[in-house]
Every structure is written in C-alpha cells, then in structure tokens.
Design a protein around this motif. Structure first.
Motif, PDB file in Angstrom:
ATOM      1  N   SER A  26       0.834  -1.202   0.000  1.00 16.41           N
ATOM      2  CA  SER A  26       0.000   0.000   0.000  1.00 16.41           C
ATOM      3  C   SER A  26       0.866   1.247   0.000  1.00 16.41           C
ATOM      4  O   SER A  26       0.380   2.347   0.267  1.00 16.41           O
ATOM      5  N   GLU A 124      -3.657   0.864   8.639  1.00 11.58           N
ATOM      6  CA  GLU A 124      -4.919   1.598   8.701  1.00 11.58           C
ATOM      7  C   GLU A 124      -5.971   0.721   9.361  1.00 11.58           C
ATOM      8  O   GLU A 124      -6.182  -0.420   8.948  1.00 11.58           O
ATOM      9  N   THR A 126      -9.956   0.412  10.225  1.00  2.91           N
ATOM     10  CA  THR A 126     -11.248   0.949   9.813  1.00  2.91           C
ATOM     11  C   THR A 126     -12.373   0.154  10.470  1.00  2.91           C
ATOM     12  O   THR A 126     -12.225  -1.028  10.793  1.00  2.91           O
ATOM     13  N   GLY A 143      -2.093  -3.159   6.110  1.00  5.21           N
ATOM     14  CA  GLY A 143      -0.786  -2.516   6.099  1.00  5.21           C
ATOM     15  C   GLY A 143       0.165  -3.240   5.174  1.00  5.21           C
ATOM     16  O   GLY A 143      -0.222  -4.179   4.463  1.00  5.21           O
ATOM     17  N   HIS A 161       1.425   2.615  12.702  1.00  4.95           N
ATOM     18  CA  HIS A 161       0.598   3.382  11.782  1.00  4.95           C
ATOM     19  C   HIS A 161       1.443   4.334  10.943  1.00  4.95           C
ATOM     20  O   HIS A 161       0.935   4.949  10.004  1.00  4.95           O
ATOM     21  N   SER A 163       3.811   6.182   8.303  1.00  2.00           N
ATOM     22  CA  SER A 163       4.070   6.016   6.880  1.00  2.00           C
ATOM     23  C   SER A 163       5.508   5.546   6.672  1.00  2.00           C
ATOM     24  O   SER A 163       6.315   5.531   7.612  1.00  2.00           O
ATOM     25  N   SER A 241      -1.432   8.847  16.544  1.00  2.90           N
ATOM     26  CA  SER A 241      -1.973   8.930  15.189  1.00  2.90           C
ATOM     27  C   SER A 241      -3.076   9.971  15.117  1.00  2.90           C
ATOM     28  O   SER A 241      -3.151  10.763  14.182  1.00  2.90           O
TER      29      SER A 241
END
Length: 290
Positions: A26, A124, A126, A143, A161, A163, A241
């Motif tokens: 991703s 991420e 959700t 991830g 989390h 980047s 985050s």
C-alpha cells in the motif's frame, strides 16, 4: 500479541504470493524509497478482519445518569464506559471495540509472520457497518509487511501506523516501533433543563457546561486507557496517530421525552522504544508527534 491460526483462504492467498515471487504493498513511491534508505524491503500487503455483533442490550443498559426532580428540575451527571453497575452498558461496547481491533491486528501480524516479515507499517484501522446494520460492524486492519535486510530479527512482529517516510525517520533517530496501541471511551449525558436553558433560542453566547464536561471526561478516560495500553508494551513513548471524537444523540432511557448526547472517543498511536546497546530503565512515558 499472540498470532492466531490463519483461515484457509488467507493461507492460500499468501501461498500464491510466495510462489509468484512478487510482492504487493500500500506504499507510495516516497514511502518505498524511505524504507529502502534504511535497509528495509516490503514483502507484501497484509490484512486482518473480523465482524462483531454488538448486541442490542449494550445501549439499552446504558443509563444517562438523569435523576428527575420536582417540575423537571432534576440534574444529570456524565456517565462513562468505565463505570459499573446500572451504568455499565457502554462498558460492554468498549470491550468489544478492544477485542475486535486486537483480533484484526493479530490476524494481520500472523500474515506478516507467514510472509517472513519483521513488522507492518502504514497500518490503517477501519470500522464499517456490516450488511447495513449499525450493530453489526466489520473491523479491518491493512498494512504493508516489511523485512530488514540484515541478519538481526526482532523478537516479535512490530506494527505501526507510521508512513514509510516517518518510519524511516524514527529508525534514523534511534527509535523503533513496538506495537499499535489504543484507548477508547464512551460517555453519555442527559440534556437536562440546564442544557436546554444554555442552548435555547434566546440563550446568550455562553459555555454549555454539561456538554463540556461530557467531552472532557470522555477524552480523559480514553487517554488513560491509551496510556495503560502503551505501558503494557513496555515502550518508552508513543507517537499519536489521532484522537477521534464522535457525537450522536439518542432518546432518553428515562422516558421523559427528552434526549441524551453520546460521545465516543478513540485514541490510536504507535508505541516506540529507544534503541539501546545497554539496558537502563526508561524515562517517563512520553506522548509525541512526528
């Protein structure tokens, strides 16, 4: 975090990825470059999910703390998910949030281990309704699994989390991610006569004390759970985050034809530890942003 047995469909997908000899991710180009600059390579996109039924009774049992008085002059107090007894309905809801999210993250970590990865970055989390029902929720964690180029392997799969670029910055400054951590709380307060007076059509510009207390107390409880979850990992600090706050209304459980306000607060971050060549006790727990 214990790694569960993966379902057959996940094992088949991971087996196909290993046979193909290619990886998916991703990551953006910048994130990929950041990982390569510190000696990490992506090994594949990983995910974990679970669907939970919240049950109808968790809202039915969540009192609003309203105690009626003569001519409707009763008072209301803020009730949070950490309370017990008759006010413990939302406690079951928060427990479900923790169990579901940790189940999704555990399955994601198991996929990472199956691919030979050391950890997962750019995770991420959700939550979405399942089949359109508000009491059926799917929790998903997605991830990119990564692996260090050197011979040294971590004791267990780490999750973050951050980047790709922020992960590289963390490593370059002598820190390593440990685990994703979370704190959650739900608070409810009845809109009593004081609230109505403060927010009515002809009310002056002023603070609504009841709503301020509801938000403050709920955030404080979520933050306390967040710090406790961080301490569980043995980390030195945590990179936040974000703090999510959602407000909704509901019919009052006291049946007085009025309403309550419900606030749900969630704090998510990455627990981090300083890379040391010799052991020494960590300093006080630190919350920071990159």
């Amino acid at each position: 975090m214990a790694q569960p047995q993966l379902p057959p469909v996940a094992m088949a997908r991971l087996g196909q990825a290993r046979q193909a000899g290619t990886w998916t991710s991703s990551l953006s180009v910048g994130e990929f470059a950041g990982l390569r600059s510190i000696g990490f390579e992506p090994v594949g996109q990983v995910m974990g999910s679970t669907v939970h039924n919240l049950g109808w009774w968790y809202r039915a049992r969540a009192d609003c703390g309203y105690r009626g008085g003569l001519f409707g002059s009763g008072t209301a107090v803020t009730i949070t998910s950490g309370m017990q007894g008759a006010w413990s309905g939302y406690g079951a809801y928060v427990d479900t949030l923790y169990r579901a999210r940790h189940a999704a993250m555990s399955r994601m970590a198991a996929e990472c281990a199956a691919l030979g990865g050391d950890g997962v970055v750019a995770v991420e989390l959700t939550i979405a309704p399942f089949q359109g029902a508000s009491h059926h929720l799917e929790f998903q964690a997605v991830g990119t699994a990564v692996r260090a180029a050197g011979p040294v392997r971590p004791g267990r799969v780490f999750m973050s989390h951050l980047s790709g670029q922020d992960f590289a910055k963390l490593i370059q400054t002598g820190w390593v991610p440990v685990d994703l951590v979370m704190g959650a709380s739900v608070g409810v307060r009845h809109d009593d006569w004081r609230t109505g007076w403060s927010t009515g059509t002809f009310a002056p510009a002023q603070e609504v004390m009841g709503w301020t207390e509801l938000v403050s107390v709920t955030r404080h409880e979520a933050r306390a759970h967040f710090m406790s979850d961080t301490a569980r990992t043995g980390a030195d600090g945590v990179v936040v985050s974000g703090i999510d706050l959602r407000v909704s209304g509901r019919e009052c459980s006291s049946n007085d034809k009025q309403h309550d306000h419900v606030v749900e607060t969630t704090v998510i971050g990455t627990a981090v530890a300083e890379f040391r060549t010799s052991h020494h006790p960590p300093s006080s727990l630190t919350i920071m942003r990159l």
